[in-house]
Design a protein around this motif. Structure first.
Motif, PDB file in Angstrom:
ATOM      1  N   GLY A  63      -7.803   0.836   2.613  1.00 38.86           N
ATOM      2  CA  GLY A  63      -7.329   1.987   1.858  1.00 38.86           C
ATOM      3  C   GLY A  63      -8.215   2.458   0.724  1.00 38.86           C
ATOM      4  N   ARG A  64      -9.074   1.602   0.187  1.00 35.45           N
ATOM      5  CA  ARG A  64      -9.888   2.009  -0.958  1.00 35.45           C
ATOM      6  C   ARG A  64     -11.299   2.376  -0.525  1.00 35.45           C
ATOM      7  NH1 ARG A  64      -6.680  -2.043  -3.434  1.00 35.45           N
ATOM      8  NH2 ARG A  64      -5.843  -1.486  -5.491  1.00 35.45           N
ATOM      9  N   ASP A 120      -2.479   6.759  -4.339  1.00 38.93           N
ATOM     10  CA  ASP A 120      -3.316   6.895  -3.148  1.00 38.93           C
ATOM     11  C   ASP A 120      -4.702   7.362  -3.578  1.00 38.93           C
ATOM     12  OD1 ASP A 120      -3.605   7.158  -0.135  1.00 38.93           O
ATOM     13  OD2 ASP A 120      -4.088   9.204  -0.759  1.00 38.93           O
ATOM     14  N   ARG A 154       0.846  -1.189   0.000  1.00 40.95           N
ATOM     15  CA  ARG A 154       0.000   0.000   0.000  1.00 40.95           C
ATOM     16  C   ARG A 154       0.881   1.238   0.000  1.00 40.95           C
ATOM     17  NH1 ARG A 154      -0.389   2.533   4.966  1.00 40.95           N
ATOM     18  NH2 ARG A 154       0.403   1.349   6.755  1.00 40.95           N
ATOM     19  N   THR A 155       0.323   2.330  -0.509  1.00 35.45           N
ATOM     20  CA  THR A 155       1.065   3.575  -0.646  1.00 35.45           C
ATOM     21  C   THR A 155       0.647   4.565   0.433  1.00 35.45           C
ATOM     22  OG1 THR A 155       1.191   3.279  -3.043  1.00 35.45           O
ATOM     23  CG2 THR A 155       1.612   5.486  -2.196  1.00 35.45           C
ATOM     24  N   GLU A 156       1.621   5.188   1.063  1.00 33.64           N
ATOM     25  CA  GLU A 156       1.362   6.262   2.035  1.00 33.64           C
ATOM     26  C   GLU A 156       2.009   7.543   1.517  1.00 33.64           C
ATOM     27  OE1 GLU A 156       2.351   7.501   6.697  1.00 33.64           O
ATOM     28  OE2 GLU A 156       3.247   5.696   5.797  1.00 33.64           O
ATOM     29  N   GLU A 207      -6.162  -6.533  -5.441  1.00 38.42           N
ATOM     30  CA  GLU A 207      -5.751  -5.440  -4.569  1.00 38.42           C
ATOM     31  C   GLU A 207      -4.426  -4.803  -4.972  1.00 38.42           C
ATOM     32  OE1 GLU A 207      -4.940  -6.643  -0.530  1.00 38.42           O
ATOM     33  OE2 GLU A 207      -4.257  -8.617  -1.158  1.00 38.42           O
ATOM     34  N   ASN A 208      -3.562  -5.513  -5.693  1.00 37.30           N
ATOM     35  CA  ASN A 208      -2.262  -4.939  -6.065  1.00 37.30           C
ATOM     36  C   ASN A 208      -2.307  -4.115  -7.341  1.00 37.30           C
ATOM     37  OD1 ASN A 208      -1.015  -6.000  -3.824  1.00 37.30           O
ATOM     38  ND2 ASN A 208      -0.045  -7.693  -4.901  1.00 37.30           N
ATOM     39  N   ASP A 249      -9.413  -4.409   3.064  1.00 34.25           N
ATOM     40  CA  ASP A 249      -8.661  -3.346   2.396  1.00 34.25           C
ATOM     41  C   ASP A 249      -9.128  -1.994   2.920  1.00 34.25           C
ATOM     42  OD1 ASP A 249      -7.256  -1.647   0.767  1.00 34.25           O
ATOM     43  OD2 ASP A 249      -8.307  -2.182  -1.077  1.00 34.25           O
TER      44      ASP A 249
END
Length: 578
Positions: free
Chosen positions: A421-422, A268, A188-190, A383-384, A419
């Motif tokens: 993040g999305r 992101d 995941r990206t931060e 997810e990737n 997940d």
């Protein structure tokens, strides 16, 4: 965290596509499982429905069989069988032994067949598929349930407003991999201040080997880690920046045991007051929805067709599409990664809770378990992919019912747990009666007042659509994404003045919808239904197909395509803010 079936210096992928023996008449399971007694031939991957007329509306058992042999150097490898999708229920046999199965269409699954294969002799692979739907399967059987439950019988029966294609519709592959190997990878990206970013990653493995990851010329050790980027090349719509990744597993004395190669996209996704933001920048979603549907193939995967379809969307200036109403293949997601096209992935849950009866009769506990499993499988597979910006957990449920709203909230929490993040949405079709949208990250609306309420009266449609989206924004205070709107426009039908079912009427009404949606600052985007005409089951309300497509089923432009090209007026490569 599911790995794609990829070749590497330690892995070999064998594609099993081609003509398989097939049988769809009365048969003994013991013979079929051993590859005996087959009387027909079917192509894989492809739906069975177009390959012979007697299978066109068939929903029963179809057996597939073929032989395979392992290469001479596979003696020390594990053998994994990867089936990208077999609709709807599948049982798998190797050399006559039942090794497992799967229920759920358009979903990828993998089976370890190592104990059952012959190393020095041919092997027989048999797969039994069926489209036997029920109230417990995620695509339900449509008898007394679904949108059309009170509009007469539909054949073949299903809860979806799309044709229920059956068979092995996506590739089947063997993967020969080391016994100790890399088994999963996720990241995941931060975003950081000043334009910097961190990629947090995790690698799963079997055995006790040491993990090493290489990206952008830098090497890192350990199953978990963080890679800092001072000047990252972000993935964004129209800017498909990707980083190659190589993951290695080492055994004793530094011996290379396994290697897996892939790529990542630093991206992101957040939701602000005005809509979706990619890497902190607002992006207006102009797009459509696409079915896996094409003559002869049915829902079968064709790489050339995927490429053509995404290119046609780019031609129109679109930057996003929704794969409705089931998860896209990872091959399609990879194509979107490489072309900078955003993608909304959707679970195969359509028209839940519509019908008469108690809530537990419309949506059983078994259905709920199958729904969550399908969401997990979708996320594990996709997810990737940086192009996948959002999860949709259901399409057009009866969300005016309190029990349905509680059910959807439970599924949403499950998706968020898998997940965080999305953004997560479902697409609502019940207007202001909806009770579930407040739980979700955006209010996603499918609006069809043109056909269902006001016929061809454009001005009434514009007024009603404006009132609806204003009220839903006032009620929830969240951006509104109009995920479906459209009008039937049968190719070649024209009229002056425009009347329903003509191409001219489709232009007039889609333009009216766009005028209303684009005038709202809180609108996150507008997504026309649908990309291309598609096949539906037999019903008095449909003339063989859903004709709301921008393109014909054969991917030729209708008048609407040219009007949209003028309106959107720019390449998808340039990105969009509004």
């Amino acid at each position: 965290m599911k790995l794609k079936p990829r070749d590497s210096i330690t892995r070999t992928v064998i594609d099993l596509g081609g003509f398989w023996r097939a049988h769809w008449r009365e048969a003994r399971q013991s013979e079929m499982a051993q590859g005996k007694g087959y009387s027909g031939v079917l192509a894989v991957p492809a739906a069975w429905n177009y390959q012979t007329p007697e299978l066109y509306e068939y929903m029963g058992d179809v057996w597939y069989a073929r032989e395979f042999s392992l290469p001479w150097n596979a003696a020390d490898c594990d053998v994994l069988l990867d089936i990208d999708a077999a609709n709807w229920n599948a049982c798998v046999y190797v050399n006559g032994t039942d090794i497992g199965g799967h229920s759920g269409g358009y979903q990828s699954f993998e089976l370890d067949v190592t104990p059952h294969v012959h190393r020095n002799a041919p092997n027989t692979l048999a797969i039994r598929c069926d489209m036997k739907l029920s109230r417990d399967t995620l695509l339900q059987d449509g008898r007394g349930i679904g949108h059309w439950h009170n509009r007469g019988a539909k054949f073949p029966p299903s809860s979806g407003d799309h044709f229920p294609f059956g068979g092995i519709i996506r590739p089947v592959r063997l993967l020969l991999a080391p016994r100790e190997r890399i088994t999963g990878f996720a990241y995941r990206t931060e975003l950081k201040r000043g334009g910097e970013a961190v990629m947090h990653y995790e690698v799963l493995r079997s055995g006790d080997g040491k993990v090493a990851l290489e990206i952008d010329g830098r090497k890192f050790e350990g199953e978990k880690g963080a890679v800092e980027f001072s000047s990252p090349r972000f993935w964004a719509p129209g800017q498909p920046n990707l980083y190659d990744v190589c993951i290695r597993l080492y055994g004793g004395a530094g011996r290379l045991v396994d290697e897996y190669t892939d790529y990542v996209g630093m991206r992101d996704v957040t939701v602000g007051g005005g809509g979706v933001e990619i890497n902190g920048k607002p992006v207006y979603l102009y797009g459509t929805s696409r079915h896996d549907d094409f003559p002869a193939l049915g829902s079968g995967l064709s790489h050339a067709l995927l490429r053509r379809d995404v290119e046609l969307m780019r031609f129109l200036g679109m930057n996003v599409f929704r794969a409705g109403h089931y998860p896209p293949s990872w091959e399609l997601a990879e194509l979107c990664d490489r072309l900078g096209m955003m993608l909304i992935a959707e679970a195969p849950a359509n028209a839940l809770f519509h019908g008469e009866g108690r809530p537990e009769e419309l949506a059983s506990e078994a259905l709920g378990r199958n729904h969550k499993r399908a969401v997990s499988e979708m996320i594990d597979t996709l997810e990737n992919h940086p192009s996948v910006i959002m999860w949709s957990v259901a399409n057009e449920p009866a969300s005016q019912k309190s029990e349905c709203a509680e059910y959807l909230q439970d599924v949403r929490l499950h998706a968020k747990d898998r997940d965080p993040g999305r953004p997560v949405i479902f697409t609502s079709c019940v207007d202001e009666a909806d009770k579930a949208s407040g739980y979700f990250d955006l209010t996603a609306l499918n609006i069809y007042h043109h056909s269902s309420a006001y016929g061809g009266d454009v001005e009434q449609v514009k007024q009603r659509v404006g009132t609806l989206i204003d009220e839903m924004h006032r009620r929830h205070g969240k951006p509104v994404l109009v995920t479906e709107f459209g009008a039937e426009g049968i190719a070649g039908f024209h009229s002056l003045p425009p009347v329903m079912f003509t191409e001219d009427d489709a232009v007039e009404h889609n333009t009216a919808y766009l005028d209303v949606i684009e005038s709202r600052e809180f609108a996150a985007g507008a997504m026309l239904w649908a990309f291309a005409d598609f096949l539906v089951g037999e019903h008095y309300g449909r003339a063989m197909m859903n004709h709301k497509g921008i393109f014909t089923r054969e991917r030729q432009p209708k008048r609407l395509a040219w009007e949209l090209k003028k309106r959107l007026g720019m390449s998808a490569d340039a990105g969009r803010t509004r």
